[in-house]
Design an enzyme around this catalytic site. Structure first.
Site, mmCIF file in Angstrom:
data_model
loop_
_atom_site.group_PDB
_atom_site.id
_atom_site.type_symbol
_atom_site.label_atom_id
_atom_site.label_comp_id
_atom_site.label_asym_id
_atom_site.label_seq_id
_atom_site.Cartn_x
_atom_site.Cartn_y
_atom_site.Cartn_z
ATOM 1 C CG ASP A 1 -13.391 -6.301 5.004
ATOM 2 O OD1 ASP A 1 -12.780 -5.601 5.808
ATOM 3 O OD2 ASP A 1 -13.830 -5.801 4.066
ATOM 4 C CG ASP B 1 -2.743 -19.773 -0.215
ATOM 5 O OD1 ASP B 1 -1.796 -19.870 0.515
ATOM 6 O OD2 ASP B 1 -2.291 -20.486 -1.221
ATOM 7 C CE1 TYR C 1 -3.287 -2.962 -0.032
ATOM 8 C CE2 TYR C 1 -3.939 -1.969 2.149
ATOM 9 C CZ TYR C 1 -3.997 -2.902 0.922
ATOM 10 O OH TYR C 1 -5.048 -3.796 1.170
ATOM 11 C CG ASP D 1 -7.293 -3.811 3.805
ATOM 12 O OD1 ASP D 1 -8.519 -3.808 4.508
ATOM 13 O OD2 ASP D 1 -7.139 -3.258 2.673
ATOM 14 C CE LYS E 1 0.488 -17.616 -2.610
ATOM 15 N NZ LYS E 1 -0.198 -18.842 -2.219
#
Ligand SMILES: NC(=O)c1ccc[n+]([C@@H]2O[C@H](COP(=O)([O-])OP(=O)(O)OC[C@H]3O[C@@H](n4cnc5c(N)ncnc54)[C@H](O)[C@@H]3O)[C@@H](O)[C@H]2O)c1
Length: 329
Positions: free
Chosen positions: A223, A195, A117, A219, A162
Site C-alpha cells: 500500500d 521499518d 493472518y 500487505d 523483523k
C-alpha cells in the site's frame, strides 16, 4: 478480456460467483461451496475486492475477509506478485518527488497463505492474540519464487523481516539464507528490517528490484509503494501457487468511501487481467497490449480523479475503461 478475445481470436469462458459480503447476504457463507468449485474448475480467477461498512462489525463471527482468506488458502496461491512500475506521464500524480521516481521498477512478492493472518486467534475479556507462524516449507517455496524472478531481472533479492525482534522473522531469515546458498548462490541477497524498508522504499525506491516478505509486512508495504505509482488504484496483483492457475486482483480494497460514484480508477483491475493473461494463460503479447493501452490512455490525459492533474477534466470509471478498450481496438 472480451476485447482481447475479439482482437486476438480467442474464446474465453466466464463464470461469475459470489464471495465476501454479497455471498454472506445471499448464502450466509463468505466463500460458498459453489464459488469454491467454480474456482477450482477455472484456469484463473479475477477477484473484485470484498468488505465494506455493512459487514464491518468487528465482533461479527462471519466476515467478508474470511471469504478472501479461504479462497487464497483453497487455491494454495502462496505467492502474491505486486509489480510497481511508474508511468512517466503520472509522475505528477505521485506525492513523491519526480526525481526519486526515475528508474523505479519494483516487484514485491508477498507470502500470502501463512503468517499472522492465518495463525490461531484467541480472545477473552482481558487479552487477545494472533499467532504468527511460518513453516520451513512455506518460507522455502516463496523464496524460490522470488529468486527465480530475481534471476530473470537484476539478479538481486531483498528479503524484508523483523529479525531484531520476532522469532518468526529470525526463522524466515535463516531459511532464506540456507535456501539461497544452496539453490541460488549467484543471486545477491540483502536483508532489511521492515521499518527501515518502509523508509528506504519511499526515499530511494529505484534502488530496489525484487523484494520478498511475509504476509502482513507485504500487505502494508505494498500500500505504501502504491503511492510511487500515483494511486492505490493503479496497482495489479497476481497470486500464484505451484500450478499455472492463479488469482488476480487489484491491490486495493472495496473503497466504500467512493463506491457507486464512478470515481474508482479501473487501471489496477484492468492491469490484473494483463497479469492473468500472462501468468495463467501464457498470452504475453495480449498482456502487453493491455499494459500499453493503459499507458497510452494515461498519456493522452484520460484520468480518474485519483490521478488527474489539477484543473484537468476528470474521467469516470466507465470513461477510463472505455478509453482503454477503445485503445485496444
Ligand atoms: N483484496 C480485498 O478484497 C481487500 C483488500 C483491502 C481491503 N479490503 C476491504 O475493503 C474495505 C475498505 O478498506 P480500506 O478503505 O482500508 O482500503 P481501500 O483500498 O478500499 O481504500 C483505501 C483508499 O484508497 C482509495 N481507493 C481504493 N481503490 C481505489 C481506486 N480503484 N481508485 C481510486 N481510489 C481508490 C479509497 O477511496 C480509499 O480512500 C474494507 O472492508 C477492507 O477489509 C479488501
Amino acid at each position: 478480456m472480451q476485447q482481447i478475445a475479439d482482437s486476438y481470436g480467442h474464446h474465453f469462458e466466464f463464470s461469475e460467483q459470489l464471495i465476501g459480503g454479497a455471498a454472506i447476504d445471499k448464502t450466509g457463507n463468505p466463500f460458498p461451496a459453489a464459488t469454491e468449485s467454480s474456482c477450482r474448475e477455472s484456469d484463473a480467477i479475477l477477484l473484485g475486492a470484498v468488505g465494506g461498512p455493512k459487514w464491518s462489525d468487528p465482533n461479527a463471527s462471519i466476515r467478508p475477509e474470511q471469504g478472501l482468506l479461504a479462497l487464497r488458502a483453497a487455491l494454495e496461491v502462496f505467492a502474491n506478485l505486486r509489480p510497481v512500475e511508474i508511468i512517466d506521464a503520472l509522475a505528477d500524480a505521485s506525492p513523491i518527488k519526480a526525481d526519486r521516481l526515475q528508474g523505479v521498477d519494483l516487484m514485491v512478492i508477498r507470502e500470502l497463505t501463512g503468517g499472522i493472518y492465518f495463525g490461531e486467534k484467541k480472545r477473552d475479556e482481558e487479552s487477545a492474540s494472533d499467532l504468527c507462524i511460518y513453516h520451513k516449507y512455506e518460507v522455502e517455496r516463496i523464496i524460490r519464487v522470488a529468486a527465480k524472478l530475481a534471476q530473470k531481472r537484476s539478479g538481486k533479492l531483498c528479503s524484508v523481516d523483523k529479525a531484531n525482534v520476532l522469532e518468526s522473522s529470525r526463522f524466515w531469515r535463516d531459511v532464506t539464507v540456507k535456501t539461497m546458498n544452496a539453490e541460488f548462490p549467484e543471486i545477491e541477497l540483502e536483508h532489511l528490517l521492515v521499518d527501515a524498508a518502509a523508509m528506504h522504499l519511499i526515499n530511494t525506491p529505484a534502488a530496489f528490484d525484487v523484494v520478498v516478505t511475509e504476509n502482513m509486512f507485504g500487505d502494508i508495504l505494498t500500500d505504501e509503494v502504491s503511492m510511487l505509482a500515483g494511486s492505490l488504484g493503479m496497482l495489479p496483483s497476481a497470486s500464484l501457487g505451484i500450478s499455472s492457475r492463479g488469482l488476480y486482483e487489484p491491490i486495493h480494497g472495496s473503497a466504500p468511501d467512493i463506491a457507486g460514484k464512478g470515481l474508482a480508477n479501473p487501471c489496477g483491475m484492468i492491469a490484473s487481467t494483463a497479469l492473468l493473461l500472462r501468468h495463467s494463460l501464457g498470452l504475453d503479447a495480449e498482456a502487453r497490449a493491455i499494459e500499453d493501452a493503459i499507458r497510452s490512455v494515461i498519456a493522452m490525459g484520460v484520468r480518474t480523479a485519483d490521478i488527474a492533474a489539477e484543473g484537468s477534466r476528470i474521467a469516470s470509471t466507465t470513461d477510463m475503461t472505455d478509453a482503454i478498450i477503445q485503445q485496444l481496438r
